[in-house]
Design a protein around this motif. Structure first.
Motif, short mmCIF file in Angstrom:
data_model
loop_
_atom_site.label_atom_id
_atom_site.label_comp_id
_atom_site.label_asym_id
_atom_site.label_seq_id
_atom_site.Cartn_x
_atom_site.Cartn_y
_atom_site.Cartn_z
N PRO A 1 62.31 75.15 72.62
CA PRO A 1 63.43 75.63 71.80
C PRO A 1 63.76 74.72 70.63
O PRO A 1 64.05 75.19 69.52
N THR A 2 63.67 73.44 70.84
CA THR A 2 63.93 72.50 69.75
C THR A 2 62.85 72.61 68.68
O THR A 2 63.14 72.57 67.48
N LEU A 3 61.61 72.76 69.10
CA LEU A 3 60.52 72.90 68.14
C LEU A 3 60.69 74.15 67.29
O LEU A 3 60.49 74.11 66.07
N VAL A 4 61.07 75.25 67.91
CA VAL A 4 61.25 76.49 67.16
C VAL A 4 62.38 76.35 66.15
O VAL A 4 62.28 76.84 65.02
N MET A 5 63.45 75.66 66.52
CA MET A 5 64.56 75.45 65.58
C MET A 5 64.12 74.62 64.38
O MET A 5 64.58 74.86 63.26
N VAL A 6 63.25 73.68 64.59
CA VAL A 6 62.78 72.84 63.49
C VAL A 6 61.74 73.58 62.64
O VAL A 6 61.72 73.47 61.42
N ILE A 7 60.89 74.35 63.29
CA ILE A 7 59.76 74.99 62.61
C ILE A 7 60.17 76.28 61.89
O ILE A 7 59.57 76.65 60.88
N ALA A 8 61.19 76.98 62.36
CA ALA A 8 61.56 78.28 61.80
C ALA A 8 61.84 78.25 60.29
O ALA A 8 61.36 79.15 59.58
N PRO A 9 62.57 77.27 59.76
CA PRO A 9 62.77 77.28 58.30
C PRO A 9 61.47 77.13 57.52
O PRO A 9 61.29 77.76 56.47
N PHE A 10 60.55 76.34 58.03
CA PHE A 10 59.26 76.20 57.35
C PHE A 10 58.46 77.50 57.42
O PHE A 10 57.79 77.88 56.47
N ALA A 11 58.56 78.19 58.54
CA ALA A 11 57.89 79.48 58.67
C ALA A 11 58.46 80.50 57.69
O ALA A 11 57.72 81.29 57.11
N VAL A 12 59.77 80.48 57.51
CA VAL A 12 60.39 81.40 56.54
C VAL A 12 59.88 81.10 55.14
O VAL A 12 59.55 82.02 54.37
N LEU A 13 59.78 79.84 54.79
CA LEU A 13 59.27 79.48 53.46
C LEU A 13 57.82 79.90 53.28
O LEU A 13 57.43 80.38 52.21
N ILE A 14 57.01 79.73 54.31
CA ILE A 14 55.60 80.12 54.23
C ILE A 14 55.48 81.63 54.06
O ILE A 14 54.73 82.12 53.22
N VAL A 15 56.23 82.38 54.87
CA VAL A 15 56.17 83.85 54.79
C VAL A 15 56.69 84.33 53.45
O VAL A 15 56.11 85.23 52.83
N ARG A 16 57.76 83.73 52.98
CA ARG A 16 58.30 84.14 51.68
C ARG A 16 57.30 83.87 50.56
O ARG A 16 57.12 84.68 49.66
N ARG A 17 56.62 82.73 50.65
CA ARG A 17 55.60 82.41 49.64
C ARG A 17 54.42 83.38 49.70
O ARG A 17 53.90 83.79 48.68
#
Length: 75
Positions: A55-71
């Protein structure tokens, strides 16, 4: 049309989060592998201990995933 775009973006986000979480979890799990080898614990204990960090990893990784998908979808 909005539902189609949301579905595509959500699918890309979930795939990105899954891949990034798997990579980070694998590096963390390999670091903790001495729990199994030196202390004689079972693999069930090892996986239950290392899965507590997910759960902690997903909280840290989710913003980066949003940036990657948006890009990816901006192109």
């Amino acid at each position: 049309m909005e539902r189609y775009i949301f579905t595509r973006a959500m699918t890309a986000f979930l795939m990105t989060v899954t891949v990034l979480t798997a990579i980070v979890w694998l590096t963390q799990a390999l670091r903790d592998m001495d729990l199994v080898t030196s202390k004689g614990q079972t693999l069930l204990i090892f996986f239950s201990m290392t899965s507590l960090v997910l759960p902690t990893l997903v909280m840290v990784i989710a913003p980066f995933a949003v940036l990657i998908v948006r890009r990816l979808h901006a192109q």
